[in-house]
Scaffold this motif. Structure first.
Motif, PDB file in Angstrom:
ATOM      1  N   GLU A   1      -5.248-134.122  50.772  1.00 33.63           N
ATOM      2  CA  GLU A   1      -4.045-133.483  50.224  1.00 33.63           C
ATOM      3  C   GLU A   1      -2.789-134.254  50.625  1.00 33.63           C
ATOM      4  O   GLU A   1      -1.913-134.505  49.790  1.00 33.63           O
ATOM      5  CB  GLU A   1      -3.913-132.048  50.750  1.00 33.63           C
TER       6      GLU A   1
ATOM      7  N   ILE B   1      -7.011-128.462  48.148  1.00 36.41           N
ATOM      8  CA  ILE B   1      -8.471-128.536  48.267  1.00 36.41           C
ATOM      9  C   ILE B   1      -8.900-127.524  49.327  1.00 36.41           C
ATOM     10  O   ILE B   1      -8.485-127.628  50.485  1.00 36.41           O
ATOM     11  CB  ILE B   1      -8.978-129.935  48.675  1.00 36.41           C
TER      12      ILE B   1
ATOM     13  N   LEU C   1     -11.445-136.408  44.131  1.00 40.79           N
ATOM     14  CA  LEU C   1     -12.913-136.352  44.066  1.00 40.79           C
ATOM     15  C   LEU C   1     -13.519-137.743  44.244  1.00 40.79           C
ATOM     16  O   LEU C   1     -14.516-137.909  44.955  1.00 40.79           O
ATOM     17  CB  LEU C   1     -13.362-135.726  42.743  1.00 40.79           C
TER      18      LEU C   1
ATOM     19  N   ILE D   1      -6.579-134.528  41.036  1.00 41.13           N
ATOM     20  CA  ILE D   1      -7.873-133.918  41.367  1.00 41.13           C
ATOM     21  C   ILE D   1      -8.993-134.938  41.185  1.00 41.13           C
ATOM     22  O   ILE D   1      -9.877-135.067  42.034  1.00 41.13           O
ATOM     23  CB  ILE D   1      -8.113-132.647  40.520  1.00 41.13           C
TER      24      ILE D   1
ATOM     25  N   LEU E   1     -16.232-126.982  47.104  1.00 44.06           N
ATOM     26  CA  LEU E   1     -14.787-127.141  47.242  1.00 44.06           C
ATOM     27  C   LEU E   1     -14.092-126.587  46.011  1.00 44.06           C
ATOM     28  O   LEU E   1     -14.577-126.742  44.887  1.00 44.06           O
ATOM     29  CB  LEU E   1     -14.419-128.620  47.380  1.00 44.06           C
TER      30      LEU E   1
ATOM     31  N   CYS F   1     -10.362-132.670  53.690  1.00 42.37           N
ATOM     32  CA  CYS F   1      -9.628-132.060  52.573  1.00 42.37           C
ATOM     33  C   CYS F   1      -8.125-132.086  52.832  1.00 42.37           C
ATOM     34  O   CYS F   1      -7.336-132.453  51.943  1.00 42.37           O
ATOM     35  CB  CYS F   1     -10.110-130.630  52.343  1.00 42.37           C
TER      36      CYS F   1
ATOM     37  N   LEU G   1     -10.520-127.047  43.972  1.00 45.26           N
ATOM     38  CA  LEU G   1      -9.429-128.002  43.853  1.00 45.26           C
ATOM     39  C   LEU G   1      -8.445-127.533  42.793  1.00 45.26           C
ATOM     40  O   LEU G   1      -8.851-126.963  41.774  1.00 45.26           O
ATOM     41  CB  LEU G   1      -9.954-129.382  43.464  1.00 45.26           C
TER      42      LEU G   1
ATOM     43  N   CYS H   1     -13.955-126.879  40.548  1.00 47.03           N
ATOM     44  CA  CYS H   1     -14.763-126.780  41.765  1.00 47.03           C
ATOM     45  C   CYS H   1     -15.745-127.945  41.790  1.00 47.03           C
ATOM     46  O   CYS H   1     -16.116-128.473  40.735  1.00 47.03           O
ATOM     47  CB  CYS H   1     -15.529-125.457  41.815  1.00 47.03           C
TER      48      CYS H   1
END
Length: 166
Positions: A79, A97, A24, A20, A7, A75, A9, A59
């Motif tokens: 968001e 993302i 995660l 972020i 991913l 994702c 980000l 990432c």
């Protein structure tokens, strides 16, 4: 069956480091996803639409039992939870993302293209991705090779390692 996905980000509104990291942790807390590696966090200039604040980008590698499409849905949902608004293409955002790679598979439809179609031209993705997956092949070339061919001078690490998100 578990698949390793990568991913990308980023964000440049509010406190992107906090957003972020929280995203995660949200993904990692699920029973069908485990964050297995995270790059350093990088400050990068905006791409595409340049009259906006710098971004923070990272990432992550994720082991997941989700399909590629379900991972994309996760994702997008994440968001939205962080107040992402899609007002203009390449515009400022609280959180972005992207699914960059999904187990090395190729896929293409109106919702999802794998690997990510613009990954090879985006240093703000390749530099953090090289932190965690330098040998990952994208379009027949290793990420590390692609990074070596790019101008990286404007991409600056803001953390020393990938532990910043915990």
């Amino acid at each position: 069956m578990s698949v390793k996905a990568y991913l990308g980000l980023g964000g440049n509104l509010g406190d992107p480091k906090v957003a972020i990291a929280a995203a995660l942790r949200t993904i990692d807390a699920r029973t069908d996803c485990t964050v297995v590696a995270v790059s350093r966090l990088f400050r990068t200039p905006p791409w595409g639409k340049t009259d906006q604040p710098d971004f923070l980008n990272a990432c992550a590698a994720v082991e997941t039992e989700l399909s590629a499409r379900r991972l994309l849905d996760l994702c997008l949902q994440t968001e939205r939870e962080f107040k992402r608004e899609r007002a203009e293409r390449w515009g400022p955002r609280t959180l972005d993302i992207d699914v960059l790679d999904f187990g090395g598979t190729t896929h293409g439809d109106e919702a999802l293209t794998l690997p990510h179609p613009r990954i090879a031209e985006r240093a703000f993705v390749l530099v953090p991705l090289a932190d965690i997956a330098p040998d990952l092949a994208i379009g027949g070339r290793r990420v590390a090779e692609r990074v070596d061919a790019l101008d990286q001078g404007v991409i600056v690490p803001v953390t020393q390692d990938g532990g910043w998100w915990r």
